[in-house]
Scaffold this motif. Structure first.
Motif, PDB file in Angstrom:
ATOM      1  N   VAL A  44     -11.095 -20.381  28.930  1.00 51.23           N
ATOM      2  CA  VAL A  44     -10.073 -19.366  28.629  1.00 51.23           C
ATOM      3  C   VAL A  44     -10.398 -18.075  29.374  1.00 51.23           C
ATOM      4  CG1 VAL A  44      -9.191 -17.832  26.818  1.00 51.23           C
ATOM      5  CG2 VAL A  44      -9.372 -20.290  26.397  1.00 51.23           C
ATOM      6  N   TRP A  45     -11.662 -17.665  29.314  1.00 51.14           N
ATOM      7  CA  TRP A  45     -12.074 -16.451  30.023  1.00 51.14           C
ATOM      8  C   TRP A  45     -11.818 -16.590  31.519  1.00 51.14           C
ATOM      9  CZ3 TRP A  45     -15.629 -15.620  33.926  1.00 51.14           C
ATOM     10  CH2 TRP A  45     -15.900 -14.279  34.212  1.00 51.14           C
ATOM     11  N   GLY A  46     -12.134 -17.759  32.075  1.00 52.23           N
ATOM     12  CA  GLY A  46     -11.913 -17.986  33.502  1.00 52.23           C
ATOM     13  C   GLY A  46     -10.440 -17.888  33.868  1.00 52.23           C
ATOM     14  N   LEU A  47      -9.583 -18.501  33.066  1.00 49.65           N
ATOM     15  CA  LEU A  47      -8.146 -18.459  33.327  1.00 49.65           C
ATOM     16  C   LEU A  47      -7.595 -17.042  33.170  1.00 49.65           C
ATOM     17  CD1 LEU A  47      -6.965 -21.739  31.515  1.00 49.65           C
ATOM     18  CD2 LEU A  47      -7.246 -21.356  33.970  1.00 49.65           C
ATOM     19  N   GLN A  48      -8.083 -16.333  32.154  1.00 52.69           N
ATOM     20  CA  GLN A  48      -7.657 -14.943  31.976  1.00 52.69           C
ATOM     21  C   GLN A  48      -8.059 -14.095  33.182  1.00 52.69           C
ATOM     22  OE1 GLN A  48      -9.516 -13.924  28.187  1.00 52.69           O
ATOM     23  NE2 GLN A  48      -7.509 -13.829  27.219  1.00 52.69           N
ATOM     24  N   THR A  49      -9.271 -14.317  33.665  1.00 53.32           N
ATOM     25  CA  THR A  49      -9.757 -13.548  34.804  1.00 53.32           C
ATOM     26  C   THR A  49      -8.937 -13.836  36.052  1.00 53.32           C
ATOM     27  OG1 THR A  49     -12.007 -13.588  33.888  1.00 53.32           O
ATOM     28  CG2 THR A  49     -11.779 -13.035  36.221  1.00 53.32           C
TER      29      THR A  49
END
Length: 274
Positions: A44-49
């Motif tokens: 999720v963090w990767g996609l948000q970034t």
């Protein structure tokens, strides 16, 4: 804000499954569910970034200049800090509680307008001072939010001990002194960040906004938040108070922060970001 709508859909679905995994771990002390939830949250963090960086490239500026962009950045800050703090301090359940708040903020993002069309606004977007002001303000709110999470964990731990409900969950919540110390440390970071943000915001508004008024609801609300959290630090450092005595103060301070963030901004005469 998003060029690829499917990326946001995938992100919020994975976010949901991550919270389910953490919830299962919270109820049954399931380490495997915890690990799966952690990796889902990392994705999720990767996609948000990726989404945040693509928006930055597409728009040509740091995308935090309206409510929709601000809420998304706020969620990203919470996810990032929760992963880092959990990695450093190994505080079980912290990621779960933090990302309940993060998921709520991200859900609110669905109902906020993506664009704010105004010729005056398009000129104001180029102000680097405004960008720095908003960025630092959101970072301070993120610090206060994480402090609130640690305070709620402290309350839960205190209640379990008082009722003598011993067990694995009690141990994994962390000891009271650690939770209290982390809550205080995050407030100690948040107060100077908010002070800097307010100074930059006032300087920018004094130069750019003709209708700027000191008694504006947003201005007064922001200073109220700063004063309340400053009193918290005074009680902790000056009076030597800690633990249970300050938990209610910290909870009340966070409620004032939320009121300022969601209500006072709508009453402002110039705060177009809301």
């Amino acid at each position: 804000m998003f060029k690829f709508g499917w990326l946001y859909d995938v992100t919020i679905i994975l976010y949901c499954f991550s919270l389910i995994g953490y919830f299962i771990d919270f109820l049954h002390n399931n380490r495997k569910a915890n690990q799966v939830a952690f990796w889902l949250l990392s994705i999720v963090w990767g996609l948000q970034t990726v989404s945040f960086l693509s928006s930055m490239i597409q728009l040509g500026h740091f995308p935090i200049l309206n409510m929709a962009e601000g809420l998304y950045f706020y969620t990203w800050v919470l996810v990032t800090c929760s992963l880092i703090i959990n990695r450093i301090f190994r505080v079980d359940f912290f990621v779960f509680f933090t990302n309940i708040l993060g998921f709520v903020i991200m859900a609110l993002h669905l109902f906020t307008p993506v664009e704010y069309k105004s010729e005056v606004l398009s000129e104001q977007l180029v102000s680097e001072l405004l960008l720095i002001h908003i960025t630092i303000a959101i970072l301070s709110y993120g610090a206060f939010s994480l402090s609130f999470i640690f305070t709620m964990m402290y309350e839960l731990q205190y209640t379990l001990i008082k009722k003598k409900k011993w067990g694995t969950r009690l141990k994994r919540l962390g000891n009271l002194s650690t939770l209290d110390r982390l809550s205080y440390s995050l407030n100690m970071i948040g107060v100077p960040l908010l002070l800097i943000a307010l100074i930059l915001g006032i300087v920018w508004a004094s130069i750019q906004v003709e209708s700027f008024q000191w008694y504006d609801a947003k201005v007064l609300g922001s200073f109220m938040v700063l004063i309340i959290y400053s009193i918290y630090l005074y009680l902790r450092v000056g009076k030597g108070l800690q633990g249970k005595v300050l938990t209610y103060w910290n909870i009340g301070a966070f409620l004032v922060l939320l009121t300022n963030f969601f209500l006072f901004g709508t009453l402002s005469n110039f705060h177009f970001w809301v």
